[in-house]
Design a protein around this motif. Structure first.
Motif, PDB file in Angstrom:
ATOM      1  N   ALA A  41      -1.468 -60.103 114.158  1.00  0.00           N
ATOM      2  CA  ALA A  41      -2.602 -60.591 113.364  1.00  0.00           C
ATOM      3  C   ALA A  41      -3.868 -60.603 114.219  1.00  0.00           C
ATOM      4  CB  ALA A  41      -2.310 -61.984 112.820  1.00  0.00           C
ATOM      5  N   GLY A  42      -3.736 -61.021 115.474  1.00  0.00           N
ATOM      6  CA  GLY A  42      -4.888 -61.009 116.378  1.00  0.00           C
ATOM      7  C   GLY A  42      -5.377 -59.600 116.640  1.00  0.00           C
ATOM      8  N   ALA A  43      -4.452 -58.664 116.769  1.00  0.00           N
ATOM      9  CA  ALA A  43      -4.842 -57.267 116.989  1.00  0.00           C
ATOM     10  C   ALA A  43      -5.562 -56.710 115.767  1.00  0.00           C
ATOM     11  CB  ALA A  43      -3.614 -56.423 117.316  1.00  0.00           C
ATOM     12  N   THR A  44      -5.107 -57.088 114.579  1.00  0.00           N
ATOM     13  CA  THR A  44      -5.763 -56.635 113.358  1.00  0.00           C
ATOM     14  C   THR A  44      -7.186 -57.185 113.291  1.00  0.00           C
ATOM     15  OG1 THR A  44      -3.641 -56.555 112.225  1.00  0.00           O
ATOM     16  CG2 THR A  44      -5.590 -56.611 110.842  1.00  0.00           C
ATOM     17  N   ALA A  45      -7.353 -58.448 113.642  1.00  0.00           N
ATOM     18  CA  ALA A  45      -8.691 -59.047 113.640  1.00  0.00           C
ATOM     19  C   ALA A  45      -9.582 -58.384 114.683  1.00  0.00           C
ATOM     20  CB  ALA A  45      -8.593 -60.546 113.899  1.00  0.00           C
ATOM     21  N   THR A  46      -9.015 -58.084 115.842  1.00  0.00           N
ATOM     22  CA  THR A  46      -9.790 -57.409 116.890  1.00  0.00           C
ATOM     23  C   THR A  46     -10.199 -56.019 116.442  1.00  0.00           C
ATOM     24  OG1 THR A  46      -8.622 -58.671 118.577  1.00  0.00           O
ATOM     25  CG2 THR A  46      -9.745 -56.675 119.300  1.00  0.00           C
ATOM     26  N   ASP A  47      -9.292 -55.300 115.773  1.00  0.00           N
ATOM     27  CA  ASP A  47      -9.627 -53.971 115.259  1.00  0.00           C
ATOM     28  C   ASP A  47     -10.762 -54.045 114.249  1.00  0.00           C
ATOM     29  OD1 ASP A  47      -7.737 -52.749 116.818  1.00  0.00           O
ATOM     30  OD2 ASP A  47      -6.243 -52.550 115.205  1.00  0.00           O
ATOM     31  N   ALA A  48     -10.728 -55.057 113.390  1.00  0.00           N
ATOM     32  CA  ALA A  48     -11.789 -55.200 112.388  1.00  0.00           C
ATOM     33  C   ALA A  48     -13.133 -55.478 113.064  1.00  0.00           C
ATOM     34  CB  ALA A  48     -11.438 -56.327 111.420  1.00  0.00           C
ATOM     35  N   ARG A  49     -13.126 -56.347 114.087  1.00  0.00           N
ATOM     36  CA  ARG A  49     -14.378 -56.628 114.801  1.00  0.00           C
ATOM     37  C   ARG A  49     -14.879 -55.385 115.525  1.00  0.00           C
ATOM     38  NH1 ARG A  49     -11.815 -61.452 116.911  1.00  0.00           N
ATOM     39  NH2 ARG A  49     -11.948 -60.448 118.939  1.00  0.00           N
ATOM     40  N   LEU A  50     -13.958 -54.615 116.085  1.00  0.00           N
ATOM     41  CA  LEU A  50     -14.344 -53.392 116.788  1.00  0.00           C
ATOM     42  C   LEU A  50     -14.964 -52.390 115.830  1.00  0.00           C
ATOM     43  CD1 LEU A  50     -14.369 -51.712 119.375  1.00  0.00           C
ATOM     44  CD2 LEU A  50     -12.062 -50.961 118.806  1.00  0.00           C
ATOM     45  N   ARG A  51     -14.378 -52.241 114.656  1.00  0.00           N
ATOM     46  CA  ARG A  51     -14.949 -51.319 113.657  1.00  0.00           C
ATOM     47  C   ARG A  51     -16.346 -51.775 113.231  1.00  0.00           C
ATOM     48  NH1 ARG A  51      -9.481 -51.338 111.477  1.00  0.00           N
ATOM     49  NH2 ARG A  51      -8.484 -49.419 112.168  1.00  0.00           N
ATOM     50  N   ALA A  52     -16.499 -53.084 113.040  1.00  0.00           N
ATOM     51  CA  ALA A  52     -17.821 -53.604 112.662  1.00  0.00           C
ATOM     52  C   ALA A  52     -18.830 -53.349 113.769  1.00  0.00           C
ATOM     53  CB  ALA A  52     -17.728 -55.098 112.362  1.00  0.00           C
ATOM     54  N   ALA A  53     -18.418 -53.524 115.020  1.00  0.00           N
ATOM     55  CA  ALA A  53     -19.326 -53.259 116.144  1.00  0.00           C
ATOM     56  C   ALA A  53     -19.673 -51.774 116.225  1.00  0.00           C
ATOM     57  CB  ALA A  53     -18.690 -53.725 117.452  1.00  0.00           C
ATOM     58  N   GLU A  54     -18.702 -50.915 115.969  1.00  0.00           N
ATOM     59  CA  GLU A  54     -18.979 -49.477 115.989  1.00  0.00           C
ATOM     60  C   GLU A  54     -19.967 -49.090 114.903  1.00  0.00           C
ATOM     61  OE1 GLU A  54     -15.049 -47.899 115.606  1.00  0.00           O
ATOM     62  OE2 GLU A  54     -14.750 -47.735 117.775  1.00  0.00           O
ATOM     63  N   LEU A  55     -19.813 -49.679 113.700  1.00  0.00           N
ATOM     64  CA  LEU A  55     -20.751 -49.392 112.621  1.00  0.00           C
ATOM     65  C   LEU A  55     -22.149 -49.891 112.962  1.00  0.00           C
ATOM     66  CD1 LEU A  55     -18.559 -50.187 109.486  1.00  0.00           C
ATOM     67  CD2 LEU A  55     -19.308 -47.942 110.294  1.00  0.00           C
ATOM     68  N   THR A  56     -22.224 -51.064 113.559  1.00  0.00           N
ATOM     69  CA  THR A  56     -23.515 -51.605 113.968  1.00  0.00           C
ATOM     70  C   THR A  56     -24.164 -50.707 115.011  1.00  0.00           C
ATOM     71  OG1 THR A  56     -22.764 -53.848 113.514  1.00  0.00           O
ATOM     72  CG2 THR A  56     -24.662 -53.620 114.961  1.00  0.00           C
ATOM     73  N   LEU A  57     -23.376 -50.265 115.970  1.00  0.00           N
ATOM     74  CA  LEU A  57     -23.880 -49.385 117.014  1.00  0.00           C
ATOM     75  C   LEU A  57     -24.361 -48.065 116.428  1.00  0.00           C
ATOM     76  CD1 LEU A  57     -24.331 -48.962 120.036  1.00  0.00           C
ATOM     77  CD2 LEU A  57     -22.005 -48.060 120.167  1.00  0.00           C
ATOM     78  N   ALA A  58     -23.620 -47.531 115.476  1.00  0.00           N
ATOM     79  CA  ALA A  58     -24.026 -46.279 114.840  1.00  0.00           C
ATOM     80  C   ALA A  58     -25.346 -46.474 114.097  1.00  0.00           C
ATOM     81  CB  ALA A  58     -22.941 -45.790 113.890  1.00  0.00           C
ATOM     82  N   GLY A  59     -25.479 -47.617 113.420  1.00  0.00           N
ATOM     83  CA  GLY A  59     -26.733 -47.900 112.717  1.00  0.00           C
ATOM     84  C   GLY A  59     -27.896 -48.048 113.686  1.00  0.00           C
ATOM     85  N   GLN A  60     -27.647 -48.707 114.815  1.00  0.00           N
ATOM     86  CA  GLN A  60     -28.704 -48.868 115.814  1.00  0.00           C
ATOM     87  C   GLN A  60     -29.091 -47.526 116.416  1.00  0.00           C
ATOM     88  OE1 GLN A  60     -27.085 -51.706 118.554  1.00  0.00           O
ATOM     89  NE2 GLN A  60     -27.656 -53.469 117.303  1.00  0.00           N
TER      90      GLN A  60
END
Length: 92
Positions: A48-67
């Protein structure tokens, strides 16, 4: 060679030994079951922690792509401004 003799009687020591073995095997089995359940819960928690970490990582990647896209847009705008300033300075 010594001959072996089998005595078919059961003594109190035999009964105590058998009961001790049964109790020991039962206790070992219960301990093993509890350990397996605890490990299963830990694995589920880690997954469950790994799934949450993956979701945060994807959100950070999307933010980085937008930036990165925003930075390219700003860079293009600055280049346009620079070229317009150059044209204005050449006219004077």
């Amino acid at each position: 060679m010594p001959s072996f003799r089998f005595d078919g009687t059961i003594s109190a020591g035999n009964v105590v030994t058998i009961l001790t073995m049964v109790v020991t095997v039962t206790a070992a089995y219960v301990t093993l079951e509890e350990t397996q359940e605890a490990q299963a819960m830990r694995i589920a928690r880690l997954e469950a922690g790994a799934t949450a970490t993956d979701a945060r990582l994807r959100a950070a990647e999307l933010t980085l792509a937008g930036q990165a896209s925003d930075l390219r847009s700003i860079s293009a705008t600055l280049l346009k401004i620079d070229s317009k300033i150059d044209r204005l300075s050449q006219r004077r």
